[in-house]
Design a protein around this motif. Structure first.
Motif, PDB file in Angstrom:
ATOM      1  N   GLU A 225       0.826  -1.200   0.000  1.00  0.00           N
ATOM      2  CA  GLU A 225       0.000   0.000   0.000  1.00  0.00           C
ATOM      3  C   GLU A 225       0.862   1.252   0.000  1.00  0.00           C
ATOM      4  OE1 GLU A 225      -2.574  -3.252   0.942  1.00  0.00           O
ATOM      5  OE2 GLU A 225      -0.723  -2.659   1.938  1.00  0.00           O
ATOM      6  N   THR A 226       1.939   1.244   0.790  1.00  0.00           N
ATOM      7  CA  THR A 226       2.773   2.448   0.893  1.00  0.00           C
ATOM      8  C   THR A 226       3.539   2.726  -0.400  1.00  0.00           C
ATOM      9  OG1 THR A 226       4.691   1.257   1.789  1.00  0.00           O
ATOM     10  CG2 THR A 226       3.061   2.049   3.372  1.00  0.00           C
ATOM     11  N   LEU A 227       3.839   1.686  -1.153  1.00  0.00           N
ATOM     12  CA  LEU A 227       4.574   1.861  -2.402  1.00  0.00           C
ATOM     13  C   LEU A 227       3.652   1.959  -3.610  1.00  0.00           C
ATOM     14  CD1 LEU A 227       7.565  -0.583  -1.765  1.00  0.00           C
ATOM     15  CD2 LEU A 227       7.571   1.908  -1.607  1.00  0.00           C
ATOM     16  N   GLY A 228       2.345   2.004  -3.372  1.00  0.00           N
ATOM     17  CA  GLY A 228       1.393   2.206  -4.447  1.00  0.00           C
ATOM     18  C   GLY A 228       1.080   0.971  -5.260  1.00  0.00           C
ATOM     19  N   ARG A 229       1.456  -0.198  -4.763  1.00  0.00           N
ATOM     20  CA  ARG A 229       1.178  -1.432  -5.506  1.00  0.00           C
ATOM     21  C   ARG A 229      -0.258  -1.890  -5.318  1.00  0.00           C
ATOM     22  NH1 ARG A 229       6.391  -4.321  -2.831  1.00  0.00           N
ATOM     23  NH2 ARG A 229       8.046  -3.230  -3.971  1.00  0.00           N
TER      24      ARG A 229
ATOM     25  N   SER B  33       9.745   7.817   3.880  1.00  0.00           N
ATOM     26  CA  SER B  33      10.370   6.588   3.401  1.00  0.00           C
ATOM     27  C   SER B  33      10.064   5.408   4.325  1.00  0.00           C
ATOM     28  CB  SER B  33      11.891   6.770   3.329  1.00  0.00           C
ATOM     29  OG  SER B  33      12.244   7.810   2.447  1.00  0.00           O
ATOM     30  N   LEU B  34      10.103   4.195   3.753  1.00  0.00           N
ATOM     31  CA  LEU B  34      10.074   3.009   4.592  1.00  0.00           C
ATOM     32  C   LEU B  34      11.360   3.026   5.410  1.00  0.00           C
ATOM     33  CD1 LEU B  34       8.888   0.331   1.995  1.00  0.00           C
ATOM     34  CD2 LEU B  34       7.492   1.505   3.695  1.00  0.00           C
ATOM     35  N   ASP B  35      11.236   3.157   6.715  1.00  0.00           N
ATOM     36  CA  ASP B  35      12.397   3.458   7.543  1.00  0.00           C
ATOM     37  C   ASP B  35      12.402   2.605   8.803  1.00  0.00           C
ATOM     38  OD1 ASP B  35      14.688   5.519   8.203  1.00  0.00           O
ATOM     39  OD2 ASP B  35      13.422   5.459   9.992  1.00  0.00           O
ATOM     40  N   SER B  36      13.348   1.698   8.890  1.00  0.00           N
ATOM     41  CA  SER B  36      13.544   0.932  10.111  1.00  0.00           C
ATOM     42  C   SER B  36      14.984   1.082  10.557  1.00  0.00           C
ATOM     43  CB  SER B  36      13.249  -0.558   9.875  1.00  0.00           C
ATOM     44  OG  SER B  36      13.609  -1.328  11.008  1.00  0.00           O
ATOM     45  N   HIS B  37      15.173   1.266  11.854  1.00  0.00           N
ATOM     46  CA  HIS B  37      16.533   1.270  12.389  1.00  0.00           C
ATOM     47  C   HIS B  37      16.992  -0.173  12.613  1.00  0.00           C
ATOM     48  CE1 HIS B  37      17.438   5.606  13.591  1.00  0.00           C
ATOM     49  NE2 HIS B  37      16.377   5.638  12.808  1.00  0.00           N
ATOM     50  N   ASN B  38      18.256  -0.327  12.931  1.00  0.00           N
ATOM     51  CA  ASN B  38      18.816  -1.666  13.098  1.00  0.00           C
ATOM     52  C   ASN B  38      18.124  -2.439  14.215  1.00  0.00           C
ATOM     53  OD1 ASN B  38      20.969  -2.136  11.144  1.00  0.00           O
ATOM     54  ND2 ASN B  38      21.922  -0.332  12.049  1.00  0.00           N
ATOM     55  N   ILE B  39      18.118  -3.740  14.064  1.00  0.00           N
ATOM     56  CA  ILE B  39      17.415  -4.605  14.993  1.00  0.00           C
ATOM     57  C   ILE B  39      18.376  -5.537  15.726  1.00  0.00           C
ATOM     58  CG2 ILE B  39      15.710  -6.498  15.090  1.00  0.00           C
ATOM     59  CD1 ILE B  39      14.147  -4.938  12.919  1.00  0.00           C
TER      60      ILE B  39
ATOM     61  N   LEU C   1      -1.354   1.079  15.169  1.00  0.00           N
ATOM     62  CA  LEU C   1      -2.363   0.659  14.219  1.00  0.00           C
ATOM     63  C   LEU C   1      -1.994  -0.647  13.527  1.00  0.00           C
ATOM     64  CD1 LEU C   1      -2.132   2.809  10.974  1.00  0.00           C
ATOM     65  CD2 LEU C   1      -0.333   2.753  12.703  1.00  0.00           C
ATOM     66  N   SER C   2      -2.932  -1.172  12.744  1.00  0.00           N
ATOM     67  CA  SER C   2      -2.744  -2.441  12.062  1.00  0.00           C
ATOM     68  C   SER C   2      -1.841  -2.248  10.852  1.00  0.00           C
ATOM     69  CB  SER C   2      -4.113  -2.985  11.633  1.00  0.00           C
ATOM     70  OG  SER C   2      -3.992  -4.242  11.027  1.00  0.00           O
ATOM     71  N   SER C   3      -0.623  -2.732  10.966  1.00  0.00           N
ATOM     72  CA  SER C   3       0.399  -2.482   9.953  1.00  0.00           C
ATOM     73  C   SER C   3       1.501  -3.516  10.071  1.00  0.00           C
ATOM     74  CB  SER C   3       0.987  -1.074  10.155  1.00  0.00           C
ATOM     75  OG  SER C   3       2.180  -0.896   9.430  1.00  0.00           O
ATOM     76  N   SER C   4       2.106  -3.843   8.950  1.00  0.00           N
ATOM     77  CA  SER C   4       3.299  -4.680   9.003  1.00  0.00           C
ATOM     78  C   SER C   4       4.464  -3.861   9.551  1.00  0.00           C
ATOM     79  CB  SER C   4       3.647  -5.213   7.611  1.00  0.00           C
ATOM     80  OG  SER C   4       4.115  -4.169   6.771  1.00  0.00           O
ATOM     81  N   HIS C   5       5.506  -4.545   9.949  1.00  0.00           N
ATOM     82  CA  HIS C   5       6.678  -3.854  10.507  1.00  0.00           C
ATOM     83  C   HIS C   5       7.219  -2.795   9.561  1.00  0.00           C
ATOM     84  CE1 HIS C   5      10.865  -3.136  11.603  1.00  0.00           C
ATOM     85  NE2 HIS C   5      11.228  -3.656  10.450  1.00  0.00           N
ATOM     86  N   ILE C   6       7.404  -3.148   8.304  1.00  0.00           N
ATOM     87  CA  ILE C   6       8.082  -2.207   7.422  1.00  0.00           C
ATOM     88  C   ILE C   6       7.150  -1.079   6.976  1.00  0.00           C
ATOM     89  CG2 ILE C   6       7.666  -3.484   5.289  1.00  0.00           C
ATOM     90  CD1 ILE C   6      10.832  -1.460   6.404  1.00  0.00           C
ATOM     91  N   ALA C   7       5.857  -1.347   6.826  1.00  0.00           N
ATOM     92  CA  ALA C   7       4.931  -0.252   6.520  1.00  0.00           C
ATOM     93  C   ALA C   7       4.874   0.720   7.689  1.00  0.00           C
ATOM     94  CB  ALA C   7       3.542  -0.800   6.204  1.00  0.00           C
TER      95      ALA C   7
END
Length: 557
Positions: A424-428, A441-447, A494-500
């Motif tokens: 959804e975030t990338l318009g697919r 941007s899709l933004d995650s810090h190190n895990i 909210l209901s979302s995957s980790h990267i979204a």
């Protein structure tokens, strides 16, 4: 968790309100209102303001003493993305920031014309739109307090949800919840606006912690990301991970995991690293030296020394300028303020355990500053420049000039019938029934930080994927499954995957979704419907009336 809000103080406060049915009621330790907001974040305040403006009684039940969450807790260099999609109360907040900095007295440590007007890709101050996106922490907190005061919103601070048995439900709806102080808050609608999702979880709502496997939602950037190196938060050169270089028997340096990081694309239960967004000053009259924290252990920073020894010199890359010769200083580089691997149990932890985790992050980060400022092992030119900085004397004055809010980048995420994903975030994939927009941007810090098969250390989990155009966020993502609860909104967890969530989790978006949640809550009350059955056509009409942006604008501003 000890509660400091005494019965007499809230009784006297509420006595200012009459006890007509249309107003907040106080009877025998029970506070009643149309809408109960749990949390002290920016989303919480936006929710409460909107509820009040729509003629509903509302109270804010805040575990925090300070309002605004990260927006007033050090994150002054706002993660905006496309500013054109920020509307409603969120935009009003940034307009108030602009108005503040138009006053000559706002520029105490710097002349206005000396400020570089630097923002994230666009000017910090936009005079045409009368908005300013970069600000000092205390300015943000003042604006949130003004919102509360102007709208006469009762706020109960230092009030912690009884997570074990404090939530009462009947016929699929929350009727009330109790805090550890013994006060009960009863309402028709509830909004969980915390970073942790505690009310959501205590109400029995499905949720997820950690990364889903890419196969779950057909994603690319969600699961374990070994070998994927985005941003600059990774080891660009080979760095030995062992206490005695080359000798694995000597053991690993601190903060390096001995565990296998897992297979690329698979899921795990780990969350991205947390830190404090620090407000530093280089003005001699407003600068305090970096203190040596209790529990300081210089061995925690050996890996940083090896990074410097490899030639790395990017320490000051994220000393982002905010007004009055201050910074919003964020994590940058392979070893920085992110306390990698030390936040995993925070989302589900007890309040007491969370306080231990917060304190450990504070000790680590203060120790890092002290180490860089004093250790003879830091390159001289780096240390000399670093010591031109210090904690800002006029910020966080009741907390030793240290931010009051840990940057909880993600914790629980609701699992509803509708889940926002990277598609959804990338318009697919199209989004139904939008109640707000995101654009960062899709933004995650190190895990995690681990040892590669070649014997050198590497970070894993940092992702930065550019989004070409703004995307919509669906109404279904902020409401739970109908069979689980019919009168709860969750605009933050909210209901979302980790990267979204890595894109959605920005303070302007939280304010946007908080406003939309309160609007839907008011309409659910008026129509006597479950939140899942709200008439979206009517909801959209009100959102647009209140200047929310729900479709991609023709231009940016």
């Amino acid at each position: 968790m000890k509660n400091s809000f005494r019965f007499t103080s809230w009784f006297v406060f509420l006595s200012l309100f009459s006890c007509r049915s249309s107003e907040v009621k106080n009877h025998l330790n029970i506070i009643t209102a149309d809408i109960i907001v749990y949390g002290g974040t920016s989303a919480a305040i936006a929710s409460a303001v909107q509820a009040s403006r729509l003629g509903k009684t509302v109270v804010v039940v805040s575990p925090d003493k300070h309002l605004g969450g990260m927006a007033s807790g050090g994150l002054g260099f706002t993660d905006t993305g496309n500013k054109a999609v920020i509307g409603g109360i969120a935009r009003e907040f940034y307009q108030r920031v602009y108005q503040h900095y138009q006053k000559p007295e706002a520029w105490r440590w710097q002349k206005k014309e000396e400020y570089g007007n630097k923002g994230q890709g666009t000017p910090a101050m936009d005079g045409t739109e009368r908005t300013m996106w970069i600000f000092e922490p205390h300015v943000a907190e003042t604006i949130f307090e003004d919102f509360v005061r102007e709208n006469k919103i009762p706020v109960f601070r230092d009030e912690w949800l009884n997570r074990e048995n404090g939530v009462q439900k009947k016929n699929g709806k929350i009727t009330s919840f109790q805090t550890l102080s013994g006060i009960t808050y009863a309402g028709k609608m509830f909004i969980d606006a915390t970073y942790e999702g505690d009310l959501m979880a205590a109400a029995g709502i499905s949720y997820h912690v950690g990364r889903e496997a890419n196969s779950v939602y057909g994603e690319e950037y969600n699961g374990i990301q070994t070998g994927v190196l985005h941003h600059d938060h990774y080891f660009k050169k080979n760095i030995d991970p062992y206490k005695i270089p080359g000798n694995s028997a000597s053991g690993l340096l601190p903060l390096i995991s001995p565990e296998n990081p897992g297979e690329k694309g698979e899921g795990d239960n780990k969350v991205q690293a947390y830190c404090f967004r620090m407000c530093l000053s280089n003005h001699p009259e407003n600068r305090l030296p970096f203190p040596k924290p209790d529990g300081y252990d210089s061995t925690q920073y050996e890996l940083l020394v090896r990074v410097f020894d490899s030639g790395w010199r990017e320490l000051f890359r994220k000393f982002d300028p905010i007004p009055n010769r201050k910074t919003d200083t964020n994590n940058h580089g392979p070893v920085s303020t992110d306390y990698i691997g030390m936040s995993y149990d925070y989302p589900e932890a007890t309040f007491e355990r969370r306080q231990e985790i917060i304190k450990a992050h504070e000790t680590y980060q203060k120790g890092l500053l002290y180490f860089i400022a004093t250790s003879k092992r830091i390159p001289k030119e780096v240390q000399e420049e670093f010591n031109t900085w210090g904690l800002a004397k006029d910020e966080f004055t009741d907390n030793g000039n240290w931010p009051h809010q840990l940057y909880v980048r993600e914790a629980r995420r609701m699992l509803s019938n509708y889940v926002m994903t990277e598609n959804e975030t990338l318009g697919r994939k199209p989004v139904n029934n939008p109640v707000g927009m995101g654009s960062y941007s899709l933004d995650s810090h190190n895990i995690q930080r681990y040892v590669k098969p070649d014997g050198y250390v590497q970070n894993e989990g940092d992702i930065g994927v550019h989004i070409k155009e703004p995307y919509q966020i669906g109404y279904g993502a902020i409401i739970p499954k109908k069979q689980e609860c019919q009168n709860l909104f969750v605009p933050v967890c909210l209901s979302s995957s980790h990267i979204a969530y890595g894109s959605i989790r920005m303070e302007p978006v939280f304010m946007i979704l908080g406003q939309s949640a309160a609007t839907a809550a008011a309409q659910a009350i008026e129509s006597k419907k479950a939140v899942q059955d709200v008439d979206f056509t009517k909801l959209k009409e009100q959102l647009l009336k209140d200047k929310q942006v729900l479709t991609k604008p023709a231009s940016t501003f």
